[in-house]
Write an enzyme that holds these catalytic residues in place. Structure first.
Site, PDB file in Angstrom:
ATOM      1  NE  ARG A 168       6.385   3.689  10.845  1.00  0.00           N
ATOM      2  CZ  ARG A 168       5.981   2.540  11.380  1.00  0.00           C
ATOM      3  NH1 ARG A 168       6.384   1.389  10.875  1.00  0.00           N
ATOM      4  NH2 ARG A 168       5.157   2.529  12.402  1.00  0.00           N
ATOM      5  CB  SER A 250       4.716   9.969  13.251  1.00  0.00           C
ATOM      6  OG  SER A 250       3.593   9.584  14.013  1.00  0.00           O
ATOM      7  CD  GLU A 346       7.799   8.012  10.520  1.00  0.00           C
ATOM      8  OE1 GLU A 346       6.952   7.930   9.612  1.00  0.00           O
ATOM      9  OE2 GLU A 346       7.628   7.572  11.654  1.00  0.00           O
TER      10      GLU A 346
END
Length: 350
Positions: A168, A250, A346
Site C-alpha cells: 500500500r 479498509s 490507509e
C-alpha cells in the site's frame, strides 16, 4: 479552463463528509493542466499551498474545507495498446473508474485483474496506493504510467521500479527529503496508467474466502469470470456500499511482524489471524486485532466501526472528518496497548 469556486465535495469523497473546495479545476485532458498553469491566477492559487490532486475520493478523510487548489482528475479513455505472447498491454485514463476497468478487460477477454474487482476509486489512484486484494497487487500487473510535474509542467513516464511500490505504498506517498530523493507526494498528477495482463492466465487462489467458495461450488478450477463473480460477492457481503453507508474501505494496513513477535502474540492470543509472507515476516489481520479490542459496532459521534468488518470505519450520518480521525486514533491506542502494534491508516487526511 474554468476554475470553479466553493465546490461541494460531499459527492467527491466516499465517506460522504460535508466540505467545500475553495477552488476546483477539472482536468479532463493533459492540455487542461497546461492551460491552467498558463493562467496568471495559477501562481496566486498555488503560491502558499501546492494543489491537491483528487481522484475518486475513495481513500480520503476531509477534516474541513479544502484551501489548496483542487485538481479533479477526470481523464477518460481505455484501449489495448498491443497483444504479444507475453500478454495484453492495456492503457486507461487516470479518471476512469477502477472497477469499470476490471469489468471492461474481462469483457474483452483479457483476464488478470479479477482479484482486484470492486476496489473503489479511480485508475490514477491505483498506483499511488498500490492497491491489492486476494493475493494480487497492482504492481503485479503494472507496466508504466504517465504523469505531469505540478511544479514545472513537464510530462514524464515511470516504470514499476521507478514507482517504488511497497505494501500500500509508492513513491507518490513520500515527500522528497533532499534534492536526490524521488519522493513525488504533492508533486505529480498521474494522467494515464498501463497494465500488462499476462499470458498464460493463471487463477490466484489460496485465500480462505476463495477456498470456501471452491468447496461450496465444487469448482476447484474457476475461470477468470467466475473468480471475478466470487470476489464481488465476497466483498459485497463484507464491505458496505459507499453509496449507502459512507466509508473508505479498509481503513488500516495489515501490520507485518517478525516470526518472534508473532509467536509472542500467539502465546497470548492463540486465535490471532496471521499469514506467513515470502520474505519471512508475518502479516497480521488488522480487522481481527481491532475486533479483539472490542471496537466492532462502536463509534465516536457519527463515525463508527462497521458491524460486519472491524477494518472499515463508516459514516453513520453526518460524521465529520474530525470524528473519523478521533475514532481512528482511539482504535490505534487500543491495539497498541493490547498487542504492542501500531496500526497505520490507509486514507489520506486533509
Amino acid at each position: 479552463m474554468i476554475v470553479e469556486k466553493q465546490v461541494p465535495l460531499q459527492a467527491h469523497n466516499s465517506f460522504g463528509i460535508v466540505a467545500k473546495a475553495h477552488h476546483l479545476a477539472r482536468i479532463r485532458h493533459e492540455d487542461d493542466l497546461a492551460a491552467l498553469r498558463a493562467d496568471p491566477a495559477w501562481a496566486a492559487l498555488v503560491r502558499e499551498q501546492p494543489p491537491f490532486v483528487l481522484g475518486g475520493g475513495s481513500n480520503l478523510v476531509i477534516t474541513g474545507d479544502v484551501k489548496p487548489l483542487v485538481l479533479k482528475v477526470e481523464i477518460a479513455g481505455k484501449r489495448l495498446i498491443e497483444e504479444t505472447p507475453r500478454g495484453w498491454l492495456v492503457e486507461a485514463g487516470a479518471g476512469e473508474n477502477w472497477h469499470g476497468l476490471v469489468q471492461w478487460t474481462l469483457e474483452q477477454g483479457w483476464p488478470g485483474l479479477e482479484n482486484l474487482a470492486l476496489i473503489p476509486g479511480t485508475v490514477g489512484a491505483s498506483p499511488v496506493q498500490n492497491i491489492g486484494a486476494y493475493g494480487v497487487e497492482l504492481q503485479d500487473r503494472f507496466h508504466s504510467l504517465d504523469a505531469i510535474d505540478l511544479r514545472s509542467g513537464e510530462r514524464f513516464t515511470l516504470d514499476a521500479a521507478q514507482c517504488g511500490f511497497g505494501y500500500r505504498d509508492s513513491v507518490f506517498k513520500h515527500l522528497p527529503t533532499d534534492a536526490r530523493d524521488f519522493g513525488l507526494a504533492g508533486r505529480a498528477l498521474i494522467t494515464r496508467v498501463r497494465l500488462l495482463l499476462p499470458k498464460p492466465w493463471k487463477p490466484v487462489l489460496g485465500y480462505a474466502d476463495l477456498e470456501r467458495k471452491m468447496a461450496e461450488t465444487g469448482n476447484s478450477a474457476p475461470d477468470a469470470r467466475t473468480l471475478f463473480d466470487w470476489i464481488c460477492a465476497i466483498r459485497r457481503a463484507k464491505l458496505p456500499d459507499p453509496a449507502v453507508i459512507g466509508n473508505a474501505g479498509s481503513f488500516f494496513k495489515n501490520p507485518t511482524v517478525t516470526p518472534e513477535q508473532c509467536a509472542d502474540i500467539i502465546a497470548r492470543e492463540p486465535k490471532v489471524v496471521h499469514y506467513p509472507m515470502p520474505d519471512g515476516t508475518v502479516k497480521l489481520a488488522a480487522g481481527w486485532l481491532i475486533d479483539a479490542c472490542g471496537w466492532k459496532g462502536r463509534g465516536v459521534g457519527n463515525a463508527g466501526v462497521y458491524e460486519k468488518q472491524a477494518l472499515v470505519l463508516v459514516n453513520r450520518g453526518g460524521a465529520t472528518g474530525g470524528e473519523v480521525v478521533t475514532l481512528a486514533k482511539a482504535i490505534q491506542t487500543s491495539v497498541y496497548e493490547r498487542f504492542g502494534i501500531r496500526l497505520e491508516p490507509e486514507p489520506v487526511v486533509i
